[in-house]
Enzyme design. Sequence first.
Site, PDB file in Angstrom:
ATOM      1  CB  SER A  10      43.712  17.847  60.278  1.00  7.79           C
ATOM      2  OG  SER A  10      44.705  17.176  61.087  1.00  7.79           O
ATOM      3  CG  HIS A  11      48.093  21.296  63.405  1.00 12.98           C
ATOM      4  ND1 HIS A  11      46.941  21.574  63.995  1.00 12.98           N
ATOM      5  CD2 HIS A  11      48.912  22.085  63.619  1.00 12.98           C
ATOM      6  CE1 HIS A  11      46.865  22.814  64.635  1.00 12.98           C
ATOM      7  NE2 HIS A  11      48.462  23.113  64.541  1.00 12.98           N
ATOM      8  CB  SER A  12      47.853  15.391  60.255  1.00 17.99           C
ATOM      9  OG  SER A  12      47.982  14.467  59.392  1.00 17.99           O
ATOM     10  N   GLY A  45      50.781  21.653  60.075  1.00 16.05           N
ATOM     11  CA  GLY A  45      50.196  22.747  60.446  1.00 16.05           C
ATOM     12  C   GLY A  45      49.042  23.128  59.541  1.00 16.05           C
ATOM     13  CG  ASP A  69      44.170  19.256  64.203  1.00 14.51           C
ATOM     14  OD1 ASP A  69      44.160  20.659  64.107  1.00 14.51           O
ATOM     15  OD2 ASP A  69      44.523  18.541  63.569  1.00 14.51           O
TER      16      ASP A  69
END
Lengths: 129, 129, 211, 211
Positions: A10-12, A45, A69
Amino acid sequence: MSNVGIVIVSHSPLVAEGTADMVRQMVGDEVPLAWCGGNGHGGLGTNVEAIMGAIDKAWSEAGVAILVDLGGAETNSEMAVEMIGEPRAHKIIVCNAPIVEGAVMAATEASGGASLREVVATAHELSPS
Amino acid sequence: MSNVGIVIVSHSPLVAEGTADMVRQMVGDEVPLAWCGGNGHGGLGTNVEAIMGAIDKAWSEAGVAILVDLGGAETNSEMAVEMIGEPRAHKIIVCNAPIVEGAVMAATEASGGASLREVVATAHELSPS
Amino acid sequence: MSPGTLDKTGTMDKVDLKTLISATADTIAAHADELTALDQAIGDGDHGLNMKRGFEAVRAEAEAFAAKPLPEALKAIGTKLVMTVGGASGPLFGTLFMALGKGISAEPDHANLEAAFGKAIEAVAARGKSQVGQKTMLDVLKPVHDAVLQGKTGAEIADVADNAAAATVPMKALRGRASFLGDRSIGHMDAGGRSVALLVRAVVESIEGQA
Amino acid sequence: MSPGTLDKTGTMDKVDLKTLISATADTIAAHADELTALDQAIGDGDHGLNMKRGFEAVRAEAEAFAAKPLPEALKAIGTKLVMTVGGASGPLFGTLFMALGKGISAEPDHANLEAAFGKAIEAVAARGKSQVGQKTMLDVLKPVHDAVLQGKTGAEIADVADNAAAATVPMKALRGRASFLGDRSIGHMDAGGRSVALLVRAVVESIEGQA
Ligand SMILES: Nc1ncnc2c1ncn2[C@@H]1O[C@H](COP(=O)(O)OP(=O)(O)O)[C@@H](O)[C@H]1O
Ligand SMILES: Nc1ncnc2c1ncn2[C@@H]1O[C@H](COP(=O)(O)OP(=O)(O)O)[C@@H](O)[C@H]1O
Ligand SMILES: [Mg+2]
Ligand SMILES: [Mg+2]
Ligand SMILES: [Mg+2]
Ligand SMILES: [Mg+2]
């Protein structure tokens, strides 16, 4: 472990870790699982090195399904697979599926000993295209 | 704020918070946003009271779109909407959409001043059914 | 008729709600590990904890609930379950009690109970977007309602519930998390169905014990 | 021919890679805020930071890169960008350099450069599952390649790049985050396209400066 492994990108980092928690709640330790998130510098990112590390960690001879994502996570994951190269690359598939729902469904499928193809197909069913 | 509000309801507080981070990165403060996750007792799950609180926090006269992950989050969110009751209930829609991707897309749509119907339709496009 | 039985023709006598609440909370607490194990096999393994949290929260306010007229008491119990359970079963059991409270009279006769219970099951199905045959609590609730309609005794009704819960074993789950497993959900009892059976037995034994 | 120019017919003379690296890193650093602002308008506002992180990482190892033969140097720079940028632009610019390194000779002539650059753009399109007209870096890369094919001078090529970046303004984004905005992506310059234009100008000015 002969079950297909699951990697969550995920970006997070929070989304990735929380998704892994949800997966673990469903499948326990029956499925190799790893996650990564964030650009490696404290921001949102994705990071190719971290993705490669997660693939290593969740590696299974049965293959690895990667759940991502948004766009950058997908592109970076595909890049990571390419950098890992053969003979492992053809056993790693970046799923076209929503990250949270796809990870839970894919892992549940994997926990039953399904093949990489079946695991990925289960995840893809959650996606419109 | 006249933009549609977005509420994120995950079984995992980490997923909910991380998704909110990703939404904020895309739309800044242009969209009322709130999240909740967890059963309210430290475990994975969802909590009707927390959902009602999040709806309050993200309330907009233009309406609120709720993004959820798995079954319990959906059922609890629908329950929360029912308990909030009219006249607000008919301006709150639980989206049939993946939580992370749906939240980012719905919020992006909402940031442009789209109606609740349009915001929800954008999220629904990410879902197969 | 004897007071407190589910007599087909007469008026149901007032049962002590506090006793009912503690009987249901007791059985859930006693079987929490079993419920969790059932949910672990084909779900996320929180059903026992969820139900226990909910029914202990109800027990904690039993006095206040018991002081209300039956309809309001049932609605308040349902709301409490909704607010505390934390899983899909929360709004489902919560809706069951809330709808029951909506349909029941302060002093229900058997016909009123039959009707209110039927409506409450419909409300659960609506809340869950589910129907009988999908390996959920509905697969126990429905046979129990049928048994009530048939004027079966409390003991018979409790047995019907147990059998219905057992009958979920060969079913394939089509709702809830167990549905994620597809065919692999076959061969396990539905946790929510087991909860219904436990609650039904606790209720009828508690009522008949008061008889 | 003068050394280091993009002379259409002759062999490209060896340009100092260290100078090129510092020129590109400089322009990215100088325009990081602008790139971020462009990405903020129709994306997540990290493009400037992403690019700066990547090009500073390349700069930090400029010595080592410059010591390698050109193909290996370009591949290593691409890998470094892939590993450090952290956004979708990382694997895209990374692929551009890696593919360029794969196709280029140690001492490229103009024809080799043309061919390698063309292949590299195709590799970017494959990596991004994208094509010209979708409001991405490809909409600047392609016109630049065309200008190279046409034997334009460095200054002309840099202008082509600027104009191509400007031409992304009226486009509707069909790839990347800007595509989430649909029609609202119209009226803003693509951040990745702007980066390409900055890099192209830095490269040609650096080469011609060495001439
Ligand atoms: N859509 C539904 N309709 C009816 N019953 C359901 C539905 N979803 C779940 N259930 C019931 O709820 C039970 C699971 O409850 P619980 O484990 O507490 O919630 P969760 O599935 O959110 O973890 C299932 O065993 C089933 O009986
Ligand atoms: N699929 C794609 N194909 C080609 N270029 C793309 C694609 N996705 C994004 N880009 C380019 O990348 C730029 C965005 O980069 P950046 O902001 O660093 O990454 P992210 O979008 O992951 O935040 C866009 O402006 C666009 O030029
Ligand atoms: Mg459960
Ligand atoms: Mg649960
Ligand atoms: Mg960006
Ligand atoms: Mg980004």
